[in-house]
Design a protein around this motif. Structure first.
Motif, PDB file in Angstrom:
ATOM      1  N   ASN A  80       0.834  -1.195   0.000  1.00 33.46           N
ATOM      2  CA  ASN A  80       0.000   0.000   0.000  1.00 33.46           C
ATOM      3  C   ASN A  80       0.877   1.256   0.000  1.00 33.46           C
ATOM      4  OD1 ASN A  80      -2.304  -1.661   0.208  1.00 33.46           O
ATOM      5  ND2 ASN A  80      -2.217  -1.617   2.436  1.00 33.46           N
ATOM      6  N   SER A  81       0.258   2.374  -0.293  1.00 39.55           N
ATOM      7  CA  SER A  81       0.959   3.663  -0.289  1.00 39.55           C
ATOM      8  C   SER A  81       2.263   3.585  -1.074  1.00 39.55           C
ATOM      9  CB  SER A  81       1.229   4.107   1.157  1.00 39.55           C
ATOM     10  OG  SER A  81       0.030   4.197   1.889  1.00 39.55           O
ATOM     11  N   LEU A  82       2.167   3.032  -2.248  1.00 40.80           N
ATOM     12  CA  LEU A  82       3.370   2.812  -3.045  1.00 40.80           C
ATOM     13  C   LEU A  82       4.024   4.119  -3.468  1.00 40.80           C
ATOM     14  CD1 LEU A  82       2.110  -0.234  -5.071  1.00 40.80           C
ATOM     15  CD2 LEU A  82       4.207  -0.183  -3.700  1.00 40.80           C
ATOM     16  N   LYS A  83       5.335   4.091  -3.522  1.00 41.83           N
ATOM     17  CA  LYS A  83       6.142   5.246  -3.876  1.00 41.83           C
ATOM     18  C   LYS A  83       6.956   4.939  -5.125  1.00 41.83           C
ATOM     19  CE  LYS A  83       6.826   6.188   1.072  1.00 41.83           C
ATOM     20  NZ  LYS A  83       7.857   6.371   2.129  1.00 41.83           N
ATOM     21  N   PRO A  84       7.377   5.944  -5.851  1.00 40.13           N
ATOM     22  CA  PRO A  84       8.221   5.687  -7.030  1.00 40.13           C
ATOM     23  C   PRO A  84       9.466   4.876  -6.693  1.00 40.13           C
ATOM     24  CG  PRO A  84       7.416   7.934  -7.089  1.00 40.13           C
ATOM     25  CD  PRO A  84       6.992   7.370  -5.749  1.00 40.13           C
ATOM     26  N   GLU A  85       9.999   5.057  -5.503  1.00 37.85           N
ATOM     27  CA  GLU A  85      11.201   4.303  -5.115  1.00 37.85           C
ATOM     28  C   GLU A  85      10.915   2.831  -4.833  1.00 37.85           C
ATOM     29  OE1 GLU A  85      10.084   7.182  -3.775  1.00 37.85           O
ATOM     30  OE2 GLU A  85      10.448   7.239  -1.600  1.00 37.85           O
ATOM     31  N   ASP A  86       9.661   2.429  -4.856  1.00 41.05           N
ATOM     32  CA  ASP A  86       9.320   1.012  -4.747  1.00 41.05           C
ATOM     33  C   ASP A  86       9.412   0.300  -6.096  1.00 41.05           C
ATOM     34  OD1 ASP A  86       6.756   1.952  -2.445  1.00 41.05           O
ATOM     35  OD2 ASP A  86       8.676   1.014  -1.956  1.00 41.05           O
ATOM     36  N   THR A  87       9.641   1.049  -7.153  1.00 39.21           N
ATOM     37  CA  THR A  87       9.770   0.459  -8.490  1.00 39.21           C
ATOM     38  C   THR A  87      10.945  -0.508  -8.521  1.00 39.21           C
ATOM     39  OG1 THR A  87       8.789   2.358  -9.597  1.00 39.21           O
ATOM     40  CG2 THR A  87      10.256   0.964 -10.908  1.00 39.21           C
ATOM     41  N   ALA A  88      10.661  -1.739  -8.896  1.00 40.86           N
ATOM     42  CA  ALA A  88      11.691  -2.784  -8.882  1.00 40.86           C
ATOM     43  C   ALA A  88      11.103  -4.076  -9.428  1.00 40.86           C
ATOM     44  CB  ALA A  88      12.212  -3.014  -7.456  1.00 40.86           C
ATOM     45  N   LEU A  89      12.000  -5.014  -9.646  1.00 37.42           N
ATOM     46  CA  LEU A  89      11.608  -6.388  -9.923  1.00 37.42           C
ATOM     47  C   LEU A  89      11.552  -7.103  -8.570  1.00 37.42           C
ATOM     48  CD1 LEU A  89      10.993  -8.301 -12.307  1.00 37.42           C
ATOM     49  CD2 LEU A  89      13.426  -8.876 -12.338  1.00 37.42           C
ATOM     50  N   TYR A  90      10.403  -7.678  -8.266  1.00 35.80           N
ATOM     51  CA  TYR A  90      10.188  -8.304  -6.972  1.00 35.80           C
ATOM     52  C   TYR A  90      10.273  -9.822  -7.101  1.00 35.80           C
ATOM     53  CZ  TYR A  90       8.789  -3.925  -4.791  1.00 35.80           C
ATOM     54  OH  TYR A  90       8.785  -2.646  -4.269  1.00 35.80           O
ATOM     55  N   TYR A  91      11.090 -10.414  -6.239  1.00 31.41           N
ATOM     56  CA  TYR A  91      11.294 -11.857  -6.238  1.00 31.41           C
ATOM     57  C   TYR A  91      10.809 -12.452  -4.923  1.00 31.41           C
ATOM     58  CZ  TYR A  91      14.783 -10.770  -9.857  1.00 31.41           C
ATOM     59  OH  TYR A  91      15.435 -10.315 -10.970  1.00 31.41           O
ATOM     60  N   CYS A  92      10.231 -13.632  -4.991  1.00 34.51           N
ATOM     61  CA  CYS A  92      10.077 -14.398  -3.764  1.00 34.51           C
ATOM     62  C   CYS A  92      11.256 -15.363  -3.669  1.00 34.51           C
ATOM     63  CB  CYS A  92       8.739 -15.123  -3.691  1.00 34.51           C
ATOM     64  SG  CYS A  92       8.480 -16.446  -4.865  1.00 34.51           S
ATOM     65  N   ALA A  93      11.675 -15.606  -2.461  1.00 34.10           N
ATOM     66  CA  ALA A  93      12.852 -16.428  -2.235  1.00 34.10           C
ATOM     67  C   ALA A  93      12.621 -17.356  -1.056  1.00 34.10           C
ATOM     68  CB  ALA A  93      14.064 -15.536  -1.978  1.00 34.10           C
ATOM     69  N   ARG A  94      13.114 -18.572  -1.175  1.00 36.43           N
ATOM     70  CA  ARG A  94      12.999 -19.548  -0.096  1.00 36.43           C
ATOM     71  C   ARG A  94      14.240 -19.459   0.779  1.00 36.43           C
ATOM     72  NH1 ARG A  94      12.850 -26.073  -0.809  1.00 36.43           N
ATOM     73  NH2 ARG A  94      15.134 -25.803  -0.676  1.00 36.43           N
ATOM     74  N   ALA A  95      14.047 -19.265   2.065  1.00 39.60           N
ATOM     75  CA  ALA A  95      15.172 -19.261   2.995  1.00 39.60           C
ATOM     76  C   ALA A  95      15.690 -20.681   3.160  1.00 39.60           C
ATOM     77  CB  ALA A  95      14.748 -18.698   4.340  1.00 39.60           C
ATOM     78  N   ILE A  96      16.975 -20.813   3.424  1.00 38.42           N
ATOM     79  CA  ILE A  96      17.496 -22.154   3.653  1.00 38.42           C
ATOM     80  C   ILE A  96      16.855 -22.720   4.910  1.00 38.42           C
ATOM     81  CG2 ILE A  96      19.653 -21.665   2.459  1.00 38.42           C
ATOM     82  CD1 ILE A  96      21.028 -21.573   5.199  1.00 38.42           C
ATOM     83  N   LEU A  97      16.756 -24.026   4.956  1.00 36.20           N
ATOM     84  CA  LEU A  97      16.026 -24.683   6.023  1.00 36.20           C
ATOM     85  C   LEU A  97      16.587 -24.326   7.386  1.00 36.20           C
ATOM     86  CD1 LEU A  97      13.683 -26.704   6.364  1.00 36.20           C
ATOM     87  CD2 LEU A  97      15.400 -28.527   6.415  1.00 36.20           C
ATOM     88  N   GLY A  98      15.732 -23.922   8.281  1.00 31.13           N
ATOM     89  CA  GLY A  98      16.138 -23.668   9.653  1.00 31.13           C
ATOM     90  C   GLY A  98      16.357 -22.221  10.027  1.00 31.13           C
TER      91      GLY A  98
END
Length: 120
Positions: free
Chosen positions: A83-101
């Motif tokens: 919400n309340s997005l700003k121009p500086e939020d412009t980016a390529l967004y990735y989801c990432a899996r943390a290593i186990l634990g």
């Protein structure tokens, strides 16, 4: 392991977007997950993380109070409401899996990314 993001797009400043990440090929509920973004010409920036159970959430100072991370372990889905997005939020967004634990900081799988552009 497959992570597929969706929901990106172009929005005006002050607008909202909801990104989703569909996970498959592993036991989703065993792993913490994060959203990481890369703006043009910059390095990756960690945005938000969530524990495997969903009981703990974490945010960078740049998005705290504006973004909300969530997960549905029954549907193997990671989300972030922006919400309340700003121009500086412009980016390529990735989801990432943390290593186990661990909850964040090291990741072993990434999605292909979804573009978010905030512009008037």
């Amino acid at each position: 392991v497959q992570l597929v993001e969706s929901g990106g797009g172009m929005v005006q400043p002050g607008g909202s977007l909801r990104l989703s990440c569909a996970a498959s090929g592993f036991t989703f509920s065993d792993y913490a997950m994060s959203w990481v973004r890369r703006a043009p010409g910059k390095g990756p920036e960690w945005v938000s993380g969530i524990s495997a159970s969903g009981g703990s959430t974490y945010y960078s100072d740049s998005v705290k109070g504006r973004f909300t991370i969530s997960r549905d372990n029954a549907k193997n889905t990671l989300n972030v409401q922006m919400n309340s997005l700003k121009p500086e939020d412009t980016a390529l967004y990735y989801c990432a899996r943390a290593i186990l634990g661990i909850n964040m900081g090291e990741y072993d799988y990434w999605g292909q990314g979804t573009q978010v552009t905030v512009s008037s």
